[in-house]
Each structure stands twice: as C-alpha cells, then as structure tokens.
Scaffold this motif. Structure first.
Motif, PDB file in Angstrom:
ATOM      1  N   ASP A  94       0.848  -1.200   0.000  1.00 51.86           N
ATOM      2  CA  ASP A  94       0.000   0.000   0.000  1.00 51.86           C
ATOM      3  C   ASP A  94       0.886   1.253   0.000  1.00 51.86           C
ATOM      4  O   ASP A  94       2.108   1.166  -0.003  1.00 51.86           O
ATOM      5  CB  ASP A  94      -0.992  -0.016   1.168  1.00 51.86           C
ATOM      6  N   ARG A  95       0.261   2.413  -0.003  1.00 54.01           N
ATOM      7  CA  ARG A  95       0.993   3.677  -0.088  1.00 54.01           C
ATOM      8  C   ARG A  95       1.910   3.921   1.103  1.00 54.01           C
ATOM      9  O   ARG A  95       2.836   4.709   1.029  1.00 54.01           O
ATOM     10  CB  ARG A  95       0.012   4.833  -0.224  1.00 54.01           C
ATOM     11  N   ARG A  96       1.620   3.262   2.202  1.00 54.61           N
ATOM     12  CA  ARG A  96       2.453   3.419   3.396  1.00 54.61           C
ATOM     13  C   ARG A  96       3.576   2.386   3.460  1.00 54.61           C
ATOM     14  O   ARG A  96       4.294   2.312   4.441  1.00 54.61           O
ATOM     15  CB  ARG A  96       1.592   3.311   4.645  1.00 54.61           C
ATOM     16  N   GLY A  97       3.684   1.555   2.433  1.00 56.61           N
ATOM     17  CA  GLY A  97       4.740   0.560   2.393  1.00 56.61           C
ATOM     18  C   GLY A  97       4.417  -0.738   3.102  1.00 56.61           C
ATOM     19  O   GLY A  97       5.296  -1.559   3.303  1.00 56.61           O
ATOM     20  N   ARG A  98       3.151  -0.930   3.471  1.00 60.46           N
ATOM     21  CA  ARG A  98       2.742  -2.165   4.152  1.00 60.46           C
ATOM     22  C   ARG A  98       2.322  -3.206   3.116  1.00 60.46           C
ATOM     23  O   ARG A  98       1.613  -2.894   2.165  1.00 60.46           O
ATOM     24  CB  ARG A  98       1.593  -1.896   5.115  1.00 60.46           C
ATOM     25  N   TYR A 100       0.268  -6.471   1.804  1.00 62.25           N
ATOM     26  CA  TYR A 100      -1.006  -7.122   2.053  1.00 62.25           C
ATOM     27  C   TYR A 100      -1.233  -8.221   1.015  1.00 62.25           C
ATOM     28  O   TYR A 100      -0.697  -8.174  -0.087  1.00 62.25           O
ATOM     29  CB  TYR A 100      -2.162  -6.111   2.066  1.00 62.25           C
TER      30      TYR A 100
END
Length: 147
Positions: A94-98, A100
């Motif tokens: 995701d945009r936060r680097g997490r 999934y």
C-alpha cells in the motif's frame, strides 16, 4: 533505488539482451532471480514466448520469475542441477509501504501454472506467505534436465 531493485533491473536487462541477440543464441538462461514486480516479468516472458527460444533455468527463479512456467511452453523449458523454483502467494504494497495479501491474484497465478507444478504446490498447502522451494528430484520429475 534499493539493491534488490537494481539487481532485478540488471537481470532483466541481461535477459532482454539475450532475447535481442541473433537467432543463433536460441536460449535464454536464468542464472538467478529473486522476482520483483510482476509487470516486467510478464513483458519479458511474453517476448521470450514469442521468440521461440528455449529457457534454461540455471539457478534460483523465485516469486515473479516463476511466471515463466505459465507463459513459455513447458516443451521449451529445462532445468540445470542448480535450478530452484520458489513460490508464494501474491502480495502488494500500500501507499504506506505495508504488504497485504492478494488472494484473487494468487488463485489466478496458481491456475496458470502447468498442472504438475500446480499439483505440487497444492500438495504443500497452496500459495501462502511461506516460500515453497521446488528443486532436485521433484523438479526433475516435472521438467527435463539440461546443462
């Protein structure tokens, strides 16, 4: 640019040069790939498939690299004794680097693999976050050995 991203770019560039080489080349050799983003691998393997060249897997072919099995006819793929295939579930960031999971993509990828590979993966619990390594005798039972 991260070290693995640079390594993947160098590997892809080398493989693309092999594809662009004169027809006498007749093969693309995968010496080692940790995988990476799916898009560049799909583009590369589409070019390899269309070229008619043989693929020699001569080292680790992990993650997105294993898409070669789905895109190039099995009759044009062989493995050396150093070959190792590594499979895991599809995932995105995701945009936060997490990271999934992408279960729908994992199901599509699993169905795209040749039956023998797909069956081997399913017997080991399917595509999960855990890396499944196919090598040695089990790999030799699915693909011809080459030098």
């Amino acid at each position: 640019m991260a070290r693995t991203t640079i390594w993947n770019a160098v590997l892809l560039a080398a493989m693309l040069c092999a594809i662009a080489a004169p027809r006498a080349q007749a093969e693309v050799r995968i010496l080692g790939s940790r995988g990476g983003q799916v898009g560049p691998f799909l583009d590369l393997f589409e070019r390899v498939r269309d070229s008619g060249e043989r693929v020699v897997i001569d080292g680790p072919c992990l993650s997105a690299c294993t898409l070669v099995l789905s895109m190039v006819p099995s009759s044009r793929i062989c493995m050396t004794r150093r070959a190792v295939l590594g499979f895991h579930a599809a995932r995105s960031m995701d945009r936060r680097g997490r990271m999934y999971a992408e279960p729908e993509a994992s199901a599509l990828v699993l169905q795209a693999y040749p039956a023998g590979v797909r069956d081997w993966i399913v017997r080991r619990g399917g595509l999960t976050s855990h890396l499944l390594l196919l090598r040695g005798r089990e790999l030799a039972a699915l693909y011809p050995t080459c030098r």
